[in-house]
Structure formats: structure tokens, C-alpha cells
Design an enzyme around this catalytic site. Structure first.
Site, short mmCIF file in Angstrom:
data_model
loop_
_atom_site.label_atom_id
_atom_site.label_comp_id
_atom_site.label_asym_id
_atom_site.label_seq_id
_atom_site.Cartn_x
_atom_site.Cartn_y
_atom_site.Cartn_z
N GLY A 45 -2.57 12.80 -4.26
CA GLY A 45 -2.94 14.13 -3.80
C GLY A 45 -1.69 14.93 -3.51
O GLY A 45 -0.56 14.48 -3.75
N PHE A 47 -0.45 15.57 -0.77
CA PHE A 47 0.28 15.00 0.36
C PHE A 47 1.12 13.80 -0.03
O PHE A 47 2.13 13.50 0.57
CB PHE A 47 -0.75 14.62 1.43
CG PHE A 47 -0.17 14.08 2.69
CD1 PHE A 47 0.96 14.64 3.27
CD2 PHE A 47 -0.76 13.00 3.32
CE1 PHE A 47 1.47 14.15 4.46
CE2 PHE A 47 -0.26 12.51 4.51
CZ PHE A 47 0.86 13.09 5.08
N GLY A 48 0.73 13.09 -1.07
CA GLY A 48 1.45 11.89 -1.47
C GLY A 48 0.62 11.02 -2.38
O GLY A 48 -0.36 11.46 -2.97
N THR A 50 -1.13 6.94 -3.03
CA THR A 50 -1.60 5.70 -2.42
C THR A 50 -1.51 4.58 -3.44
O THR A 50 -1.90 4.75 -4.60
CB THR A 50 -3.05 5.84 -1.93
OG1 THR A 50 -3.14 6.95 -1.02
CG2 THR A 50 -3.51 4.58 -1.22
N ASP A 164 -9.59 15.06 7.86
CA ASP A 164 -9.84 14.99 6.40
C ASP A 164 -11.10 14.18 6.11
O ASP A 164 -11.11 13.31 5.24
CB ASP A 164 -8.65 14.41 5.67
CG ASP A 164 -8.67 14.75 4.17
OD1 ASP A 164 -9.44 15.65 3.78
OD2 ASP A 164 -7.93 14.11 3.39
#
Length: 498
Positions: A45, A47-48, A50, A164
Site C-alpha cells: 500500500g 504506507f509500505g 507486508t 484503518d
């Protein structure tokens, strides 16, 4: 062979042989924090990213989830500020201790990236569940709320906001069918907000979206989340469960921004009222606490029934233009009468539990009307033969010598249930959860147990002759306790020669 996966976001060929310690393409280290090895990318995403990883420091190298958080600024002062905020918020996440929230195992900074390491939860998220099994009905959504809201109440109780919540961040745990809340936005959004407040502008984490469009309410998108922001997101999640549509794909009022969702669903008036209050755009009109929602979920059914009873009763009372004589001339308001009637109804229902006769047919009728949760009940000797009841929940229930011959029980939950002597001959038991169940002396002859979880189940003297155990979670010790024969198909797909 399990490959190593390079965590460098700019690496063009991230897959590597597991024996390598540095990426053969970009030279980045493959052993993170001298302990973790990434093996697969499982999500990405703004944000980063996984990754699925393994912990090399523990026996058996257990799986874990590695979350890489990427700040983009090269400014040393900004990076140091982001690092301090990240560490503070990660410590807050580390305080969470709840069985339906993954544990934070580790957090650190490595190579100008921030990392969170969490325990792995196996299961499908609710977005996948809707795509696979179809939309939820009202009863299922209410059951969802009654399970997930106490988890959220715990989060708010320790002064945290999830930030979230959405279907993709709620898993149904494979082990026991319980809902698990994952992927907190707390670190991301707290860092975003504080950096913005310190006039760092579009640097560090602040370039990334806050929450998920459609599920995050206006005040959260403006970087001012409150506890009821999570309540809005839960309401938006309910809309997805009932429509399979993201809220951003549902029409909205151009003047107020309110979602025009009510024509998209078929719900009782009472439940519409609850969802409407959860989805209020104006935070002043939205539910302020989880307890308020849980109270309304409890009371609304009584209100609806009471309203119907009052309408029926009023038709039989002549209109005289005066209040009926109460005998003591004491006026009782309509609100007070409603409250008294609700209390009286609850009292009557409480007493009726002891006299109402529960039968297998009444259970099947309730299931047909949308109820799936029959946990912690006693159904000894009940006959459910030939029934079609997939995904039914008998968690912690007593079903001694109950009959399930030729039943379709696919995906059912029998976690910790007492099934001593139960009959499951020729039943469809695919993907069933028998975790910790007592199946001593149970007859599963000819049953289909493909992909079924029998972990820690008692199978002493259970009859597995002719059963299909392909990919079932069952140990050799359990098989030795049970009865098998030449027709039994074992987890490896083979039949043993006798």
C-alpha cells in the site's frame, strides 16, 4: 524450497536462494535485524509493504508477518522525528494483549526503513469471504457486530484508535472461526498527524493516505481521528458485507456527503436506525462509544416488537380523547411505558428460556431464518440427519450422541465441542473446525474430512473407516487412536495396505 525475498523496494529481482545472506541482484542484506528472513510479499500500500517471514532465532523457524514502513524524506531532522514517533507508537502497540488481535513481536529501524513484526494469523479476510460465499444477511451482520465491537471496545479502552478498519483488515481465523482485527493504522496516522502539526509538510510519512477511502470518515481524512472514527469505519464495513460494494462506490448526497445506502439493502427499521447513526458524517451526531451501539443492538428487537404490539393493542381501545384511568391518577409518560414494557419483555423472555422446548427442528428453523451461532448450548441426542447447515457454529456446545448422518456441515465450527458418540456417517465435513473437540467413540465412517482441522481433538475409538482425510490437520498419534481401514484416504491422499 522456500526462497528468500529481498526487502529493498527498488530491487528488480527480489527472489533469492535461501542460503544467500545478500541479494544476488542488488546486494541488500537478506537477514533482517540478524533474525528475520522474508520469503514472500503478501501486501502493498501507500504506507509500505507486508511480507511473510520466518524467525530464524526460534526453534522450528516459525512464520511471522513483517511490515515495512517507508519514510521518503532524506532530511536527517525529519527522519529522526519520524523515528522517535514510530518507536513511541510501536511501544503502544506492544501493550495490546487481546486474543483477537495479533501480538507485536518486534519493532526496529533498519536501513532507513521502519519495521513491525507480528504473529501470523491464518485465515481469510471478510473481503475474501464475501467474494467467495456471497453477501451477509441482517442476522449475520448483527452477529459480526456483536463479535467485533467488544474487540474495538478493548482498543478504545487502552486509549487507542485503530484508524484503518475495513473488511480486508478483519480475518476469520482458520483455527477457530473467530474474527481477528489486524493492520492497525495507529503508527502511521499518529506519525502523520504529529509531523504535520510540527509543520514538516509533505515529508516522511505524511505523503501517504490516512485510512482507506470510503471507510474513513471526514475528520480522519482531515488527520483529526477520534474514537467514533472507528465506529464509522465499522458501519461502512457492514455496508460492504451486505452489498459487496466499497462505500466509495455507493451514491452520496452532494450537499451533505451522507451515503445513500438505505435503498441498497433490505433491513429492519430498527437496524437501519443503528447503522444510520454509525454512519453519521457529522461526528457530533454519531455514536460516541461502543457500549451505546451494543445497548441499541440489544434493545431494538424489543422496541420493534413492542411497537407492533402497541399498534395492535391501540386498535382495540376506543378513542375517548383522554388517558385511560390508571386507578391512582398517576400519569406515566410514553417513554416510561416503553421502558417498562421492554424490561417486562426481557423478564418474560428470561423466564421462557427455562420452559421453552428446544428441538433439532427449532434449531434448523432458526438456522433457515439466518441464525448460525448456537455456541455454548446443550443438544445431546439431537437428530440433525440429512440437514444442510454449512458454517453453523456449535463452538463449546454439548452434542453427545447427536446424529449428523448425511449432513452438509462444510465450514462448521465445533471448537471444543463435546461430540462423544456422535454420528457423522457420510457427512460433508470439509473445512470443519474440530479444534479441541471431543470425538471419542464418534462414527465418521465414509465422511468427507478434506482440509478439516482436527488439531488437539480427542479421536480415541473414533471410526474413520472409509473417511476422506486429504489435507486434514491430524497427527499420526490421533490416527493410531482411531479406527481406520483399507478404504480410509489419509492426509497424503493415499490408502494404506492392510
Amino acid at each position: 524450497m522456500i526462497l528468500s525475498y529481498c526487502l529493498n523496494p527498488n530491487c528488480s529481482e527480489p527472489q533469492n536462494h535461501p542460503s544467500l545472506k545478500h541479494c544476488q541482484n542488488c546486494g541488500s542484506g537478506l537477514i533482517l535485524h540478524s533474525r528475520y528472513r522474508s520469503i514472500k510479499k503478501i501486501g502493498k500500500g501507500g504506507f509500505g509493504t507486508t511480507f511473510l517471514g520466518i524467525d530464524l532465532s526460534l526453534p522450528g523457524n516459525p512464520f511471522c508477518v513483517i511490515k515495512q514502513l517507508r519514510p521518503s524524506s532524506n532530511d536527517p531532522e525529519t527522519f529522526q522525528m519520524a523515528l522517535e514517533l514510530f518507536e513511541r507508537e510501536a511501544k503502544t502497540l506492544g501493550k495490546i494483549d487481546h486474543p483477537q488481535i495479533p501480538r507485536l513481536l518486534d519493532y526496529f529501524e533498519d536501513g532507513k526503513h521502519f519495521y513491525l513484526v507480528q504473529s501470523l494469523v491464518k485465515g481469510k479476510n471478510l473481503q475474501q469471504e464475501v467474494k467467495q460465499n456471497g453477501i451477509f444477511n441482517e442476522s449475520q451482520v448483527k452477529a459480526f457486530l456483536k463479535e467485533i465491537l467488544p474487540v474495538l471496545k478493548y482498543i478504545h479502552g487502552i486509549k487507542m484508535i485503530h484508524r484503518d478498519i475495513k473488511p480486508a483488515n478483519i480475518l476469520r481465523r482458520e483455527q477457530d472461526g473467530k474474527l481477528v482485527l489486524i493492520d492497525f493504522g495507529a503508527v502511521k496516522d499518529q506519525v502523520n498527524t504529529q509531523l504535520a502539526n510540527k509543520n514538516y509538510g509533505q515529508t516522511a510519512f505524511t505523503q501517504f493516505a490516512v485510512g482507506t477511502m470510503g471507510f474513513a470518515p471526514p475528520e480522519q481524512l482531515a488527520m483529526r481521528p477520534v474514537y467514533s472514527s472507528d465506529i464509522y469505519a465499522i458501519g461502512a464495513t457492514c455496508l460492504y458485507l451486505m452489498t459487496a460494494k466499497s462505500p466509495k462506490d455507493i451514491p452520496s448526497d452532494e450537499l451533505t456527503g451522507e451515503l445513500l445506502w438505505e435503498k441498497q439493502v433490505h433491513l429492519s427499521a430498527g437496524f437501519i436506525k443503528i447503522l444510520r447513526k454509525m454512519l453519521e458524517v457529522d461526528v457530533r451526531n454519531r455514536y460516541k462509544s461502543i457500549d451505546e451501539i451494543l445497548t441499541d443492538l440489544e434493545i431494538v428487537p424489543y422496541e420493534e416488537q413492542l411497537e407492533q404490539n402497541l399498534l395492535t393493542h391501540n386498535k382495540s381501545i376506543p378513542t375517548q380523547g383522554t388517558e385511560p384511568d390508571t386507578g391512582d391518577n398517576t400519569y406515566v409518560s410514553a417513554t416510561s411505558r416503553l421502558a417498562m414494557a421492554i424490561r417486562a419483555r426481557k423478564s418474560r423472555q428470561g423466564r421462557s428460556k427455562y420452559v421453552a422446548q428446544v428441538t433439532a427442528q427449532s434449531i434448523l428453523t432458526a438456522y433457515a431464518q439466518g441464525r448460525i451461532d448456537f455456541s455454548q448450548q446443550v443438544f445431546n441426542h439431537f437428530n440433525f440427519s440429512d440437514s444442510n447447515i454449512p458454517h453453523i457454529n456449535f463452538r463449546n456446545s454439548k452434542l453427545i450422541q447427536a446424529k449428523f448422518e448425511d449432513c452438509n456441515l462444510e465450514g462448521a465450527n465445533f471448537y471444543n465441542a463435546n461430540l462423544t458418540g456422535a454420528i457423522f456417517t457420510k457427512a460433508n465435513l470439509k473445512n470443519v473446525h474440530f479444534f479441541k473437540a471431543n470425538l471419542q467413540g464418534a462414527n465418521l465412517q465414509g465422511a468427507d474430512l478434506e482440509n478439516t482441522n482436527l488439531e488437539n481433538a480427542n479421536l480415541e475409538d473414533a471410526n474413520l473407516c472409509g473417511a476422506n482425510l486429504i489435507n486434514a490437520n491430524i497427527t499420526e498419534e490421533q490416527l493410531q487412536q482411531a479406527q481406520t481401514n483399507w478404504a480410509t484416504i489419509f492426509p497424503d491422499g493415499k490408502r494404506h495396505i492392510w
